[in-house]
Design a protein around this motif. Sequence first.
Motif, PDB file in Angstrom:
ATOM      1  N   THR A  43     -88.336  48.733  -6.254  1.00 43.78           N
ATOM      2  CA  THR A  43     -89.575  48.406  -6.964  1.00 43.78           C
ATOM      3  C   THR A  43     -89.405  47.091  -7.719  1.00 43.78           C
ATOM      4  O   THR A  43     -88.281  46.636  -7.973  1.00 43.78           O
ATOM      5  CB  THR A  43     -89.945  49.506  -7.967  1.00 43.78           C
ATOM      6  OG1 THR A  43     -88.904  49.608  -8.956  1.00 43.78           O
ATOM      7  CG2 THR A  43     -90.136  50.841  -7.272  1.00 43.78           C
ATOM      8  N   ASN A  49     -94.427  48.878 -10.358  1.00 43.67           N
ATOM      9  CA  ASN A  49     -94.047  50.019  -9.527  1.00 43.67           C
ATOM     10  C   ASN A  49     -94.205  49.740  -8.035  1.00 43.67           C
ATOM     11  O   ASN A  49     -93.912  50.599  -7.207  1.00 43.67           O
ATOM     12  CB  ASN A  49     -94.896  51.243  -9.908  1.00 43.67           C
ATOM     13  CG  ASN A  49     -94.657  51.662 -11.352  1.00 43.67           C
ATOM     14  OD1 ASN A  49     -93.520  51.838 -11.770  1.00 43.67           O
ATOM     15  ND2 ASN A  49     -95.731  51.794 -12.119  1.00 43.67           N
ATOM     16  N   GLY A  50     -94.675  48.538  -7.714  1.00 41.15           N
ATOM     17  CA  GLY A  50     -94.877  48.190  -6.319  1.00 41.15           C
ATOM     18  C   GLY A  50     -93.582  47.779  -5.642  1.00 41.15           C
ATOM     19  O   GLY A  50     -92.573  47.481  -6.286  1.00 41.15           O
ATOM     20  N   LYS A  51     -93.622  47.753  -4.327  1.00 42.37           N
ATOM     21  CA  LYS A  51     -92.450  47.363  -3.553  1.00 42.37           C
ATOM     22  C   LYS A  51     -92.291  45.846  -3.559  1.00 42.37           C
ATOM     23  O   LYS A  51     -93.254  45.103  -3.714  1.00 42.37           O
ATOM     24  CB  LYS A  51     -92.581  47.870  -2.119  1.00 42.37           C
ATOM     25  CG  LYS A  51     -92.638  49.393  -2.006  1.00 42.37           C
ATOM     26  CD  LYS A  51     -92.861  49.831  -0.565  1.00 42.37           C
ATOM     27  CE  LYS A  51     -92.957  51.356  -0.468  1.00 42.37           C
ATOM     28  NZ  LYS A  51     -93.207  51.805   0.929  1.00 42.37           N
ATOM     29  N   ASP A  67     -97.157  44.243  -9.640  1.00 42.28           N
ATOM     30  CA  ASP A  67     -97.200  45.669  -9.981  1.00 42.28           C
ATOM     31  C   ASP A  67     -95.759  46.125 -10.192  1.00 42.28           C
ATOM     32  O   ASP A  67     -94.969  46.133  -9.241  1.00 42.28           O
ATOM     33  CB  ASP A  67     -97.845  46.459  -8.845  1.00 42.28           C
ATOM     34  CG  ASP A  67     -97.897  47.958  -9.130  1.00 42.28           C
ATOM     35  OD1 ASP A  67     -97.421  48.389 -10.204  1.00 42.28           O
ATOM     36  OD2 ASP A  67     -98.405  48.698  -8.261  1.00 42.28           O
TER      37      ASP A  67
END
Length: 254
Positions: free
Chosen positions: A9, A70-72, A68
Amino acid sequence: MFKPKSALTAQSAVLLIVNGFGLNIDNIRFIKEPKASDYYTKVKDDAYYAKAFIIANLNGLEIPRDIDPNGKVTREQFAHWIFKAISKKGDYAWIEMYQTFKDEDKVTQGYMDSVQKLLIGKIASLDNGKFRPKDAITRSEAAVMLAKALSFVKNTQPVPPAQPEQPVSPLTEVKLTSEAYGSEALKVTVSAQAPHPGYGIEIANVAFKDKQAIVTYRIVKPDPAALYPQVITTVKASVYVSNAYTPVLGGEAQ
């Protein structure tokens, strides 16, 4: 639990790079305390990783403003952030060559230089001739890339900063002479060769130290509106000191 094949993340990537490279903002003075929301739209100020995002921004890692947490993170993004962190540690000489690979057309233009540098430096590697720039980077891939980057920084000498060129003095053959002046004094003269009679020389200071009279001089510059014959000219300036001191040329006053 560490899952090496799981996608990394953004929050983990930023923490990994900031902590791994020891990046900080200790030498920056702030009018007000910086907050993550000053730089990012989705990073909360009270998040445990907020400070790492602030440090990343102020160290030029170029984390997108709308990231983000929490995004990849894609492989090309992580490579770009790693390269920016390396650059923060020093100016390194990279071999000037272009590494071709099968999916190079899929690399975002702004990330290509970073990807190229990491491939050339053997910090990043290809998988069957592909870099897979848009794939999410896994935890194990990120750990390997970070380890190689830190090894590169540890074992590679940065290019030393270029030294500013020293201004060339218009005067040449600067020398100091002295002669007796009465029974207790010396007439000390600083002379030099100037490119034309518009230049002059004057005594800037005499410092007395350890039985020495250290004489510094100052160049008198020509009138820019005047015309002078281009004739080598001897210029002189004198000062009187006690003969209890040994005259020494101290150079041009700054």
